[in-house]
Each structure stands twice: as C-alpha cells, then as structure tokens.
Design a protein around this motif. Structure first.
Motif, PDB file in Angstrom:
ATOM      1  N   MET A  72       0.847  -1.202   0.000  1.00  0.00           N
ATOM      2  CA  MET A  72       0.000   0.000   0.000  1.00  0.00           C
ATOM      3  C   MET A  72       0.883   1.253   0.000  1.00  0.00           C
ATOM      4  N   GLU A  73       1.811   1.353  -0.945  1.00  0.00           N
ATOM      5  CA  GLU A  73       2.799   2.422  -0.940  1.00  0.00           C
ATOM      6  C   GLU A  73       2.196   3.798  -1.202  1.00  0.00           C
ATOM      7  N   PHE A  74       0.956   3.871  -1.689  1.00  0.00           N
ATOM      8  CA  PHE A  74       0.319   5.163  -1.930  1.00  0.00           C
ATOM      9  C   PHE A  74      -0.772   5.450  -0.909  1.00  0.00           C
ATOM     10  N   ASP A  75      -0.727   4.754   0.212  1.00  0.00           N
ATOM     11  CA  ASP A  75      -1.746   4.912   1.240  1.00  0.00           C
ATOM     12  C   ASP A  75      -1.810   6.369   1.694  1.00  0.00           C
ATOM     13  N   GLY A  76      -3.002   6.956   1.604  1.00  0.00           N
ATOM     14  CA  GLY A  76      -3.203   8.325   2.046  1.00  0.00           C
ATOM     15  C   GLY A  76      -2.821   9.386   1.032  1.00  0.00           C
ATOM     16  N   ARG A  77      -2.294   8.994  -0.128  1.00  0.00           N
ATOM     17  CA  ARG A  77      -1.904   9.968  -1.133  1.00  0.00           C
ATOM     18  C   ARG A  77      -3.095  10.304  -2.029  1.00  0.00           C
ATOM     19  N   GLN A  78      -3.199  11.565  -2.382  1.00  0.00           N
ATOM     20  CA  GLN A  78      -4.249  12.043  -3.270  1.00  0.00           C
ATOM     21  C   GLN A  78      -3.654  12.197  -4.673  1.00  0.00           C
ATOM     22  N   VAL A  79      -4.267  11.549  -5.658  1.00  0.00           N
ATOM     23  CA  VAL A  79      -3.706  11.533  -7.005  1.00  0.00           C
ATOM     24  C   VAL A  79      -4.766  11.966  -8.021  1.00  0.00           C
ATOM     25  N   ILE A  80      -4.387  12.895  -8.888  1.00  0.00           N
ATOM     26  CA  ILE A  80      -5.231  13.292 -10.019  1.00  0.00           C
ATOM     27  C   ILE A  80      -4.774  12.504 -11.242  1.00  0.00           C
ATOM     28  N   VAL A  81      -5.724  11.894 -11.944  1.00  0.00           N
ATOM     29  CA  VAL A  81      -5.418  11.185 -13.187  1.00  0.00           C
ATOM     30  C   VAL A  81      -6.336  11.719 -14.280  1.00  0.00           C
ATOM     31  N   THR A  82      -5.760  12.368 -15.288  1.00  0.00           N
ATOM     32  CA  THR A  82      -6.568  12.792 -16.430  1.00  0.00           C
ATOM     33  C   THR A  82      -6.622  11.654 -17.450  1.00  0.00           C
ATOM     34  N   GLY A  83      -7.661  11.668 -18.268  1.00  0.00           N
ATOM     35  CA  GLY A  83      -7.825  10.572 -19.212  1.00  0.00           C
ATOM     36  C   GLY A  83      -8.056   9.248 -18.524  1.00  0.00           C
ATOM     37  N   ALA A  84      -8.720   9.296 -17.372  1.00  0.00           N
ATOM     38  CA  ALA A  84      -8.874   8.102 -16.539  1.00  0.00           C
ATOM     39  C   ALA A  84     -10.002   7.186 -16.979  1.00  0.00           C
ATOM     40  N   GLY A  85     -10.755   7.588 -17.967  1.00  0.00           N
ATOM     41  CA  GLY A  85     -11.916   6.785 -18.352  1.00  0.00           C
ATOM     42  C   GLY A  85     -11.579   5.517 -19.088  1.00  0.00           C
ATOM     43  N   LYS A  86     -10.475   5.531 -19.827  1.00  0.00           N
ATOM     44  CA  LYS A  86     -10.147   4.393 -20.682  1.00  0.00           C
ATOM     45  C   LYS A  86      -8.638   4.147 -20.689  1.00  0.00           C
ATOM     46  N   GLY A  87      -8.264   2.984 -21.206  1.00  0.00           N
ATOM     47  CA  GLY A  87      -6.883   2.707 -21.568  1.00  0.00           C
ATOM     48  C   GLY A  87      -5.883   2.815 -20.434  1.00  0.00           C
ATOM     49  N   ILE A  88      -4.741   3.435 -20.737  1.00  0.00           N
ATOM     50  CA  ILE A  88      -3.657   3.546 -19.769  1.00  0.00           C
ATOM     51  C   ILE A  88      -4.106   4.326 -18.539  1.00  0.00           C
ATOM     52  N   GLY A  89      -4.857   5.400 -18.740  1.00  0.00           N
ATOM     53  CA  GLY A  89      -5.302   6.199 -17.614  1.00  0.00           C
ATOM     54  C   GLY A  89      -6.187   5.420 -16.665  1.00  0.00           C
ATOM     55  N   GLY A 126      -3.701   1.942  -2.369  1.00  0.00           N
ATOM     56  CA  GLY A 126      -3.973   2.832  -1.256  1.00  0.00           C
ATOM     57  C   GLY A 126      -4.284   4.263  -1.574  1.00  0.00           C
ATOM     58  N   ALA A 127      -4.150   4.693  -2.830  1.00  0.00           N
ATOM     59  CA  ALA A 127      -4.361   6.095  -3.171  1.00  0.00           C
ATOM     60  C   ALA A 127      -5.840   6.446  -3.232  1.00  0.00           C
ATOM     61  N   GLN A 128      -6.120   7.712  -2.993  1.00  0.00           N
ATOM     62  CA  GLN A 128      -7.433   8.281  -3.266  1.00  0.00           C
ATOM     63  C   GLN A 128      -7.331   8.998  -4.612  1.00  0.00           C
ATOM     64  N   VAL A 129      -8.084   8.532  -5.586  1.00  0.00           N
ATOM     65  CA  VAL A 129      -7.945   9.013  -6.959  1.00  0.00           C
ATOM     66  C   VAL A 129      -9.057   9.984  -7.313  1.00  0.00           C
ATOM     67  N   VAL A 162       4.979   1.381 -14.709  1.00  0.00           N
ATOM     68  CA  VAL A 162       6.097   2.330 -14.778  1.00  0.00           C
ATOM     69  C   VAL A 162       5.661   3.698 -14.274  1.00  0.00           C
ATOM     70  N   ILE A 163       4.447   4.103 -14.605  1.00  0.00           N
ATOM     71  CA  ILE A 163       3.923   5.369 -14.095  1.00  0.00           C
ATOM     72  C   ILE A 163       3.926   5.372 -12.576  1.00  0.00           C
ATOM     73  N   LEU A 164       3.438   4.295 -11.977  1.00  0.00           N
ATOM     74  CA  LEU A 164       3.399   4.229 -10.519  1.00  0.00           C
ATOM     75  C   LEU A 164       4.802   4.269  -9.921  1.00  0.00           C
ATOM     76  N   PHE A 165       5.755   3.612 -10.562  1.00  0.00           N
ATOM     77  CA  PHE A 165       7.132   3.675 -10.057  1.00  0.00           C
ATOM     78  C   PHE A 165       7.637   5.113 -10.061  1.00  0.00           C
ATOM     79  N   LEU A 166       7.410   5.841 -11.158  1.00  0.00           N
ATOM     80  CA  LEU A 166       7.903   7.216 -11.250  1.00  0.00           C
ATOM     81  C   LEU A 166       7.192   8.146 -10.270  1.00  0.00           C
ATOM     82  N   LEU A 167       5.964   7.836  -9.918  1.00  0.00           N
ATOM     83  CA  LEU A 167       5.259   8.610  -8.900  1.00  0.00           C
ATOM     84  C   LEU A 167       5.773   8.322  -7.499  1.00  0.00           C
ATOM     85  N   SER A 168       6.331   7.162  -7.300  1.00  0.00           N
ATOM     86  CA  SER A 168       6.650   6.678  -5.955  1.00  0.00           C
ATOM     87  C   SER A 168       7.949   7.266  -5.437  1.00  0.00           C
ATOM     88  N   ASP A 169       8.142   7.137  -4.138  1.00  0.00           N
ATOM     89  CA  ASP A 169       9.371   7.613  -3.505  1.00  0.00           C
ATOM     90  C   ASP A 169      10.582   6.789  -3.926  1.00  0.00           C
TER      91      ASP A 169
END
Length: 241
Positions: free
Chosen positions: A1-18, A29-32, A215-222
């Motif tokens: 749960m490495e993103f526990d408590g983190r607030q994340v905005i994702v554009t283009g979240a309806g389909k595909g990679i987003g 663990g993120a709140q999206v 890979v996106i999650l890795f780059l977001l992570s600490d």
C-alpha cells in the motif's frame, strides 16, 4: 500500500492507460480523482475504485483549469488524457491540428500549472508523470499532429522538471510504443501498419496498458526520488533497433 493516504489526479482516466493507472493506484492505497470526457466511463470507474470524478472536455482551456482547481488538493498528478486524428500530412486539417495540441499539450500544461502552484503554496513536494509517446522520437505516417504534440509534451516535461525541482516537484514522461488501447487499435490494426512495428520490436509483442501503468506508478513513488526530467520509452526495445 505504498500510496496509502496519497491524493492523485489522473486525467484521461476513463479508458486505456489512464484507467489502468487509476485502478492500480486505488489498489495500492491512493485516493484518486479521475478526469475524463465521458461521464459513463467515470461512473463505471467510480463503482470499481471509489474516489472522486470530474467530467471535463480538456480541449476547453477554461474548463480544464476549473477542473484542475476542483481536483485539489493532491499530492501526485498523471497527465494521461490524449487524442489522435489520423491524417496524411498533405491532407491534415487546421482544426485537427489545433484540437490535438489543445488536448495533448495545452491541457497538460494547464492542469500541471494549477497542481504545481498549489504544491508550492502549501510548501509540499510532489510528482508529475506525463504520458507521452514513442511518437515523440519517430515520425509515423498519418501522425503529423500527434507526433508534434508528443514532442511538445516532452519539451514541456523537461522545462517543468528544471523549474519545479527546487520546489521538490519531480516531473517525468513515459513514452509508450504501441499499447493495446482502443486508440492504438484504430491506428495499428491494419497488418501493413502493425506488422512492421511488431517485427521491429525485440520483445516480440506490443505493450499492454498494465505495462505502462506500472512504470507510471514507479515514477510517482518515492522509490524514484532521484528521477526527474526523463522521457522513458516503454516499447519492448523498438527504439534500439
């Protein structure tokens, strides 16, 4: 749960990679806060992962800024919204070119600016990942406006990384090759287009959305704390051949 408590905005979240990225973030663990043009897509995503959702056409610069402000506060941002209109260069329409730049580049700049200004105001660090494309590096037929937009996105990423680093904000781009989304299937379903791409890919397959989302999650992570200003190909080795 490495993103526990983190607030994340994702554009283009309806389909595909987003969408896959939003799902993985929520699972860890993120709140999206999901942004998409389609309310139906947002409703189905929210039924899966909870969180907040905002329906917005990011081509509209005023609506894009309002949606970004409504999505605050957030710790992390993924700019994944993107469109393509396939046209040979000699037949490319001004309207098509403008629409692609507005969604793929201008909206990324607007949402990122709103997000980064809020981080600076609050005095907290954060990370941004821009979903670019291998089309930033290669000129693919019928992709003139799209290639131009992704080259611009990579340039924007580098400037953002340079200017925002002193505020503790990391900015990277990922540059997928052919990824099996609805958008890619339209562009590469014909054997005469997809076949040569696949033949040139050392790993022998196109990417799945999960390959890019991880890979996106890795780059977001600490764990990626010393990475900023990258344009990272996710292409099964296509770029080295």
């Amino acid at each position: 749960m490495e993103f526990d408590g983190r607030q994340v905005i994702v554009t283009g979240a309806g389909k595909g990679i987003g969408r896959h990225t939003a799902q993985l973030l929520a699972a860890r663990g993120a709140q999206v806060t999901a942004l998409s043009r389609s309310q139906a897509d947002l409703d189905s995503l929210r039924a899966e992962i909870g969180g907040r959702s905002i329906a917005v056409d990011l081509e509209d610069k005023v609506a894009a800024r309002q949606a970004a402000e409504a999505a605050l506060p957030a710790d992390l941002l993924v700019n994944c919204a993107g469109i393509n209109i396939l046209e040979p260069f000699l037949e490319m329409q001004d309207e098509s070119f403008d629409k692609i730049q507005a969604v793929n580049v201008r909206a990324t700049a607007i949402v990122s600016q709103v997000f980064a200004r809020d981080l600076v105001r609050r005095g907290v660090s954060g990370a941004i990942v821009n979903v670019s494309s291998l089309s930033s590096f290669f000129g693919f037929p019928d992709h003139a406006a799209y290639c131009a937009s992704k080259g611009a996105m990579d340039g924007l990423t580098r400037v953002m990384a340079k200017e925002l680093g002193s505020h503790g904000i990391r900015v990277n781009a990922v540059n997928p090759g052919v990824t099996l989304t609805d958008l890619a299937r339209v562009a590469w379903s014909a054997p005469e287009k997809g076949g040569p791409m696949l033949a040139r890919t050392p790993l022998g397959r196109f990417a799945e959305t999960g390959d890019v989302a991880e890979v996106i999650l890795f780059l977001l992570s600490d764990r990626a704390a010393m990475l900023t200003g990258l344009a990272l190909p996710i292409d099964g080795g296509f770029h080295v051949v």
